[in-house]
Design a protein around this motif. Structure first.
Motif, PDB file in Angstrom:
ATOM      1  N   VAL A   1       0.916  -0.973  -0.095  1.00 29.16           N
ATOM      2  CA  VAL A   1      -0.271  -0.103  -0.125  1.00 29.16           C
ATOM      3  C   VAL A   1       0.930   1.273  -0.265  1.00 29.16           C
ATOM      4  N   VAL A   2       0.538   2.230  -0.867  1.00 31.28           N
ATOM      5  CA  VAL A   2       0.898   3.558  -0.926  1.00 31.28           C
ATOM      6  C   VAL A   2       0.234   4.772  -0.085  1.00 31.28           C
ATOM      7  N   ALA A   3       0.519   5.274   1.027  1.00 27.79           N
ATOM      8  CA  ALA A   3      -0.038   5.721   1.035  1.00 27.79           C
ATOM      9  C   ALA A   3      -0.103   7.223   0.935  1.00 27.79           C
ATOM     10  N   LEU A   4      -1.421   7.881   0.488  1.00 23.81           N
ATOM     11  CA  LEU A   4      -1.043   9.480   0.071  1.00 23.81           C
ATOM     12  C   LEU A   4      -2.169  10.167   0.991  1.00 23.81           C
ATOM     13  N   GLY A   5      -1.650  10.943   1.879  1.00 26.89           N
ATOM     14  CA  GLY A   5      -2.786  11.362   3.286  1.00 26.89           C
ATOM     15  C   GLY A   5      -3.325  10.052   3.173  1.00 26.89           C
ATOM     16  N   ASP A   6      -4.911  10.800   2.821  1.00 26.50           N
ATOM     17  CA  ASP A   6      -5.613   9.382   4.324  1.00 26.50           C
ATOM     18  C   ASP A   6      -6.108   8.537   3.350  1.00 26.50           C
ATOM     19  N   ALA A   7      -5.327   8.748   2.056  1.00 25.56           N
ATOM     20  CA  ALA A   7      -5.731   7.780   0.771  1.00 25.56           C
ATOM     21  C   ALA A   7      -4.331   6.401   0.520  1.00 25.56           C
ATOM     22  N   ALA A   8      -5.245   5.692   0.432  1.00 25.23           N
ATOM     23  CA  ALA A   8      -4.721   4.485   0.262  1.00 25.23           C
ATOM     24  C   ALA A   8      -4.500   3.835  -1.350  1.00 25.23           C
ATOM     25  N   LEU A   9      -3.464   2.997  -1.873  1.00 23.55           N
ATOM     26  CA  LEU A   9      -3.105   3.105  -3.322  1.00 23.55           C
ATOM     27  C   LEU A   9      -2.410   1.745  -3.105  1.00 23.55           C
ATOM     28  N   ARG A  10      -3.284   0.941  -3.314  1.00 25.02           N
ATOM     29  CA  ARG A  10      -3.015  -0.685  -3.184  1.00 25.02           C
ATOM     30  C   ARG A  10      -2.394  -1.149  -4.630  1.00 25.02           C
ATOM     31  N   VAL A  11      -0.795  -1.816  -4.928  1.00 27.24           N
ATOM     32  CA  VAL A  11      -1.004  -2.358  -6.361  1.00 27.24           C
ATOM     33  C   VAL A  11      -1.230  -3.831  -5.800  1.00 27.24           C
ATOM     34  N   LEU A  12      -1.287  -4.362  -7.417  1.00 31.55           N
ATOM     35  CA  LEU A  12      -1.798  -5.932  -7.243  1.00 31.55           C
ATOM     36  C   LEU A  12      -0.954  -5.223  -8.692  1.00 31.55           C
ATOM     37  N   ALA A  13       0.267  -6.706  -8.667  1.00 32.66           N
ATOM     38  CA  ALA A  13       0.948  -7.133  -9.739  1.00 32.66           C
ATOM     39  C   ALA A  13      -0.085  -8.249 -10.371  1.00 32.66           C
ATOM     40  N   SER A  14       0.535  -8.636 -11.783  1.00 34.14           N
ATOM     41  CA  SER A  14      -0.702  -9.627 -12.652  1.00 34.14           C
ATOM     42  C   SER A  14      -0.269 -10.167 -12.317  1.00 34.14           C
ATOM     43  N   PRO A  15      -1.496 -11.373 -11.749  1.00 37.30           N
ATOM     44  CA  PRO A  15      -0.565 -12.794 -11.478  1.00 37.30           C
ATOM     45  C   PRO A  15      -0.595 -13.157 -13.147  1.00 37.30           C
TER      46      PRO A  15
ATOM     47  N   GLU B   1      -6.433  -7.812 -19.614  1.00 34.93           N
ATOM     48  CA  GLU B   1      -7.619  -8.788 -20.491  1.00 34.93           C
ATOM     49  C   GLU B   1      -8.816  -9.821 -20.034  1.00 34.93           C
ATOM     50  N   ARG B   2      -9.130 -10.152 -20.951  1.00 32.34           N
ATOM     51  CA  ARG B   2     -10.048 -11.910 -19.243  1.00 32.34           C
ATOM     52  C   ARG B   2      -8.619 -12.787 -18.757  1.00 32.34           C
ATOM     53  N   ARG B   3      -8.072 -13.242 -19.667  1.00 29.42           N
ATOM     54  CA  ARG B   3      -6.578 -13.838 -18.255  1.00 29.42           C
ATOM     55  C   ARG B   3      -6.726 -13.358 -17.365  1.00 29.42           C
ATOM     56  N   GLU B   4      -6.086 -12.223 -17.818  1.00 29.47           N
ATOM     57  CA  GLU B   4      -6.189 -11.337 -15.927  1.00 29.47           C
ATOM     58  C   GLU B   4      -6.385 -11.176 -15.171  1.00 29.47           C
ATOM     59  N   LEU B   5      -7.523 -10.663 -15.772  1.00 33.45           N
ATOM     60  CA  LEU B   5      -8.936 -10.146 -14.693  1.00 33.45           C
ATOM     61  C   LEU B   5      -9.372 -11.450 -14.576  1.00 33.45           C
TER      62      LEU B   5
ATOM     63  N   GLU C   1      -7.541 -15.436  -7.388  1.00 31.24           N
ATOM     64  CA  GLU C   1      -7.035 -15.116  -6.214  1.00 31.24           C
ATOM     65  C   GLU C   1      -8.015 -13.913  -5.078  1.00 31.24           C
ATOM     66  N   ALA C   2      -9.078 -13.864  -5.594  1.00 34.38           N
ATOM     67  CA  ALA C   2     -10.071 -13.171  -4.890  1.00 34.38           C
ATOM     68  C   ALA C   2      -9.310 -12.193  -4.193  1.00 34.38           C
TER      69      ALA C   2
ATOM     70  N   ILE D   1     -15.620  -9.200 -18.379  1.00 39.42           N
ATOM     71  CA  ILE D   1     -16.223 -10.251 -18.674  1.00 39.42           C
ATOM     72  C   ILE D   1     -16.987 -10.410 -17.544  1.00 39.42           C
ATOM     73  N   SER D   2     -18.479 -10.518 -17.541  1.00 36.27           N
ATOM     74  CA  SER D   2     -19.302 -10.607 -16.350  1.00 36.27           C
ATOM     75  C   SER D   2     -18.995 -11.247 -15.225  1.00 36.27           C
ATOM     76  N   SER D   3     -17.804 -12.267 -14.256  1.00 37.83           N
ATOM     77  CA  SER D   3     -17.751 -12.464 -13.227  1.00 37.83           C
ATOM     78  C   SER D   3     -16.739 -10.663 -12.610  1.00 37.83           C
ATOM     79  N   TRP D   4     -16.514 -10.046 -13.756  1.00 37.82           N
ATOM     80  CA  TRP D   4     -15.776  -9.199 -13.239  1.00 37.82           C
ATOM     81  C   TRP D   4     -16.542  -8.680 -12.752  1.00 37.82           C
ATOM     82  N   LEU D   5     -17.424  -7.603 -13.148  1.00 39.07           N
ATOM     83  CA  LEU D   5     -18.495  -7.423 -12.937  1.00 39.07           C
ATOM     84  C   LEU D   5     -19.784  -7.390 -11.464  1.00 39.07           C
ATOM     85  N   LYS D   6     -20.110  -8.953 -11.382  1.00 40.76           N
ATOM     86  CA  LYS D   6     -20.430  -9.537 -10.760  1.00 40.76           C
ATOM     87  C   LYS D   6     -19.460  -8.683  -9.324  1.00 40.76           C
ATOM     88  N   ARG D   7     -18.462  -9.221  -9.205  1.00 40.32           N
ATOM     89  CA  ARG D   7     -17.026  -8.760  -8.359  1.00 40.32           C
ATOM     90  C   ARG D   7     -17.469  -7.465  -7.941  1.00 40.32           C
TER      91      ARG D   7
END
Lengths: 92, 214
Positions: free
Chosen positions: B49-63, B94-98, B104-105, B125-131
């Motif tokens: 997590v990168v702190a930006l004041g009281d906001a937080a930016l979480r980094v997700l590397a591609s699996p 694209e779909r593979r990474e999504l 990975e939940a 992908i529809s499951s992306w929007l459902k989540r």
């Protein structure tokens, strides 16, 4: 006809098109069918442009040696930067 | 990207650590190297997590990794949190990474989703929007682009249920303002912007831009 030589780099594929870098900040979208069979992302293409009064002919060939040179240089620059990566969290 | 590095003082440069043979990547990396910018590999920062004041930016590397992987599927994703507000920004995924990120939940329910891959059909992908269940979808896309983006089918999926869908080619600049509670409003337009969407926790009676500051 006069010939001119260029080196194009295949940046990526988008559907049926290849996005090809002709020069810095200049890309072309080319149908895959116009590229040599087996062309892959990252390939350097040796392009000969033969210009006449009524036509321009393009000869496009994969250039394995140029591809290898560019890949080696890209890995070297990125490798140097990774060695300088300090690790840990980013603190602003 | 090279224009950004030339125009602004940059302290950190984050990428996915994948080399490319293009002139543009070489130019960018040379600017990073020669400009005193600190290079960071996203793989080493995954889930940090990168702190930006009281906001937080979480980094997700591609699996998704590997020399034969589609470069788009190695995009870095970012989750921005402030108060109860949450936004998810993906690059050209694209779909593979999504799909891999979903497995990975680590993908949460969000308020704002920046559409993957400029609203491409292969970025939805529809499951992306459902989540993610976004209230607002923002599509960053060039006007008159030669790729025909955003894709009509993708637009239909994003707009299901009357969800607000904003796109930079038609709506101009899109600015999201979030206060410390997580109340947010989304403005769009080339002439200062009109409020196109707003939301947040139940306490958000006052739009963030009208919040009284001490």
């Amino acid at each position: 006809m006069t010939d001119r030589h260029e080196v194009w780099i295949v940046d990526r594929f988008e559907g049926e098109y290849a996005v090809v870098e002709r020069a810095l900040h200049e890309t072309l979208n080319l149908p895959r069918a116009l590229l040599p069979a087996g062309t892959r992302e990252g390939d350097a293409l040796r392009v000969t442009v033969s210009a006449g009064d009524d036509e321009v002919r393009l000869a496009i060939a994969r250039d394995a040696q140029e591809t290898k040179l560019r890949a080696t240089e890209a890995r070297r620059i990125l490798g140097d930067l990774k060695k300088r990566d300090p690790g840990g969290k980013i603190e602003l | 990207m090279d224009a950004v590095l030339r125009a602004f003082p940059v302290r950190f440069y984050l990428d996915n650590g994948r080399p490319a043979n293009t002139r543009i990547q070489r130019t960018v990396l040379e600017l990073v190297r020669d400009g005193g910018v600190t290079y960071r590999d996203a793989a080493a920062l995954d889930d940090s997590v990168v702190a930006l004041g009281d906001a937080a930016l979480r980094v997700l590397a591609s699996p998704v990794q590997g020399r034969r992987a589609n470069p788009n599927d190695e995009s870095i994703a970012l989750i921005l949190d402030r108060g109860a507000f949450r936004a998810l920004l993906t690059g050209d995924s694209e779909r593979r990474e999504l799909g891999a990120l979903l497995r990975e939940a680590r993908i949460p329910d969000v308020d704002v989703l920046k559409a993957p891959h400029h609203g491409s059909r292969n970025g939805v992908i529809s499951s992306w929007l459902k989540r993610t269940r976004p209230e607002v979808v923002v599509i960053s896309v060039g006007a008159g682009n030669s790729y025909g983006l955003p894709d009509e089918d993708a637009l239909a999926v994003y707009g299901e249920g009357g969800r607000a869908v904003l796109r930079t080619d038609l709506d101009g600049d899109i600015v999201i303002t979030v206060d410390s509670r997580g109340c947010y409003e989304v403005r769009a337009g080339r002439t200062g912007g009109e409020v196109r969407a707003h939301g947040g926790p139940a306490a958000c009676a006052v739009p963030p831009t009208q919040e009284t500051r001490p």
